[in-house]
Scaffold this motif. Structure first.
Motif, PDB file in Angstrom:
ATOM      1  N   UNK A  12       0.864  -1.171   0.000  1.00 19.42           N
ATOM      2  CA  UNK A  12       0.000   0.000   0.000  1.00 19.42           C
ATOM      3  C   UNK A  12       0.895   1.212   0.000  1.00 19.42           C
ATOM      4  N   UNK A  13       1.665   1.365  -1.056  1.00 18.98           N
ATOM      5  CA  UNK A  13       2.802   2.262  -0.998  1.00 18.98           C
ATOM      6  C   UNK A  13       2.454   3.705  -1.223  1.00 18.98           C
ATOM      7  N   UNK A  14       1.335   4.177  -0.780  1.00 20.52           N
ATOM      8  CA  UNK A  14       1.111   5.602  -0.765  1.00 20.52           C
ATOM      9  C   UNK A  14       1.541   6.197   0.552  1.00 20.52           C
ATOM     10  N   UNK A  15       2.112   5.365   1.449  1.00 19.33           N
ATOM     11  CA  UNK A  15       2.443   5.860   2.768  1.00 19.33           C
ATOM     12  C   UNK A  15       3.821   6.474   2.777  1.00 19.33           C
ATOM     13  N   UNK A  77       4.689  10.701  -8.047  1.00 18.51           N
ATOM     14  CA  UNK A  77       3.829   9.541  -7.823  1.00 18.51           C
ATOM     15  C   UNK A  77       3.821   9.197  -6.330  1.00 18.51           C
ATOM     16  N   UNK A  78       2.638   9.124  -5.729  1.00 18.72           N
ATOM     17  CA  UNK A  78       2.586   8.779  -4.308  1.00 18.72           C
ATOM     18  C   UNK A  78       2.582   7.276  -4.050  1.00 18.72           C
ATOM     19  N   UNK A  79       2.450   6.469  -5.097  1.00 18.68           N
ATOM     20  CA  UNK A  79       2.288   5.022  -4.914  1.00 18.68           C
ATOM     21  C   UNK A  79       3.433   4.264  -5.565  1.00 18.68           C
ATOM     22  N   UNK A  80       3.962   3.286  -4.851  1.00 16.68           N
ATOM     23  CA  UNK A  80       5.043   2.428  -5.352  1.00 16.68           C
ATOM     24  C   UNK A  80       4.512   1.001  -5.396  1.00 16.68           C
ATOM     25  N   UNK A  81       4.392   0.445  -6.584  1.00 11.67           N
ATOM     26  CA  UNK A  81       3.834  -0.895  -6.724  1.00 11.67           C
ATOM     27  C   UNK A  81       4.929  -1.954  -6.599  1.00 11.67           C
TER      28      UNK A  81
END
Length: 437
Positions: A12-15, A77-81
């Motif tokens: 949940x890589x928006x943190x 980008x706030x998210x890392x997949x």
């Protein structure tokens, strides 16, 4: 020849944890690019081992371009997949393999940097992805051992530390050890911070669940008490008109006192139901901040006669707000606690500063014990030694937190304590107005 870049493990890589890890890893990749450049120049021009400078510098430029593009990309980008993490690590493994192939293959002592890649992948990726990295590095080492390379390095260590292979091996060991200590230490701290935040969120969820259960219990008790209180109110009303009681001054005074206490109990029951969200026809009211605080202080003074109660409103302007019983009860709980320990001296002070409503309640009691201060806001955290103690501050702290504020406590010298409730005005204000200060 080291490429030390890896990526954070996050689903949940928006943190903030993923972003902090990404910043660390981008920084390490720039260090890797610089280290590779210095190593290539020293080996080729200093030691005299001929290296294919053109292809090796081309790989280095490609790695730097990839890192620059990654830095620009992740800044927006706030998210890392998980897929992005895996691709990034595979690019790192591929660039390291290319540099090793061009500089001796399996005979290059920096081949052990593959171990660093596996270690970082194991720590930062999910198990399935880390196994892919392990398999990729194994295949690359096998290919380097089977394919002929442009440069061959003698692996004999017969000449001791004068041997270039042994020197490279020692440098590789020191590099891997240093990067593991520094990088994994930083990532471990980031992960510990994340775990601490998760533990705090779990504690908050448990406290909110506790509040819900308390609300259900309180509302049930309030419903049960409603009927007998109404019955007592009717009976006392009838007694007031009985000749034997009406003509007796002492009895009529006692009946009137009992009626007042019954009405107070009914008012308490009404507030309990209001906090539980079960009252009818009552809702948060539009008022002004000054009027709300003045009325709150007057009502508490009326219901709790304290000889040393002092109320100060330090701001002179005003603004429209939405006030409800939860906000009132937050302050009353703190005032009730102060009354128990210091009935002769209570200071209630309200001010507006830096966009916040700051309410201070100070007393001259014994202050808070260190154990209570360490667990401030936890349920039943009290030194009063009675069942249910500590719920007042617990509920007040949660009301403040739900409004985006916080509750803090400090002990005063030589004695007493101050409880501060700081709430952002934006959470209760209808519109911003000049406060006239």
């Amino acid at each position: 020849m080291a490429d030390t870049t890896a990526r954070p493990r996050t689903g949940a890589a928006g943190d903030r944890t993923g972003l902090r890890n990404m910043q660390q890893l981008l920084q390490l990749r720039w260090i890797a690019v610089t280290g590779q450049l210095v190593t290539i120049l020293v080996v080729h021009f200093g030691i005299g081992i001929g290296l294919p400078l053109g292809p090796m510098l081309a790989v280095l430029v490609a790695l730097a371009a990839f890192n620059l593009g990654s830095q620009i990309w992740w800044r927006r980008r706030p998210r890392v997949s998980e897929r992005a993490l895996l691709i990034g690590l595979l690019v790192d493994v591929a660039s390291l393999t290319a540099q090793l192939y061009l500089s001796g293959g399996i005979t290059n002592p920096f081949v052990f940097l593959f171990v660093l890649q596996v270690a970082l992948g194991t720590m930062l990726l999910r198990p399935s992805s880390s196994w892919i990295i392990a398999a990729a590095t194994t295949a690359c080492v096998l290919a380097l051992g089977l394919l002929p390379t442009p440069v061959q390095i003698r692996m004999s260590a017969s000449s001791g530390l004068a041997n270039h292979y042994l020197q490279g091996l020692l440098i590789c060991f020191l590099l891997v050890a240093s990067l593991l200590v520094v990088f994994i230490g930083r990532i471990a701290r980031i992960l510990r911070d994340r775990d601490a935040r998760l533990a705090q969120l779990r504690q908050r969820a448990a406290e909110e669940d506790h509040i819900v259960r308390m609300g259900l219990l309180a509302s049930g008790a309030a419903h049960e008490l409603g009927t007998p209180l109404s019955t007592l109110s009717v009976i006392l009303g009838d007694w007031r008109h009985e000749p034997l009681i009406r003509d007796d001054v002492g009895l009529i005074r006692e009946v009137l006192d009992m009626q007042a206490q019954v009405e107070r109990c009914k008012s308490i029951v009404t507030r309990i139901l209001l906090v539980a969200g079960e009252t009818r026809g009552e809702a948060p009211e539009e008022t002004t901040l000054a009027a709300f605080l003045d009325e709150l202080a007057d009502q508490w003074r009326t219901l709790h006669p304290a000889s040393g109660f002092e109320y100060r409103r330090l701001f002179h302007g005003d603004r429209r707000i939405v006030a409800d019983t939860g906000l009132q009860q937050m302050v009353w709980n703190v005032l009730d606690n102060a009354l128990e320990v210091s009935p002769g001296s209570i200071l209630f002070e309200a001010d507006c500063r830096d966009g916040s409503l700051v309410i201070d309640v100070c007393d001259d009691g014994p202050g808070f014990a260190p154990a209570v201060l360490e667990s401030l806001g936890a349920p039943y955290n009290s030194t009063k030694g009675r069942p249910g103690g500590g719920l007042g501050l617990f509920l007040s702290a949660n009301v403040a937190r739900s409004l985006g504020g916080r509750l803090s406590v400090t002990n005063r010298l030589p004695g007493g304590a101050c409880v501060r409730m700081a709430l952002p005005l934006a959470s209760i204000a209808i519109e911003e107005m000049d406060d006239g200060r």
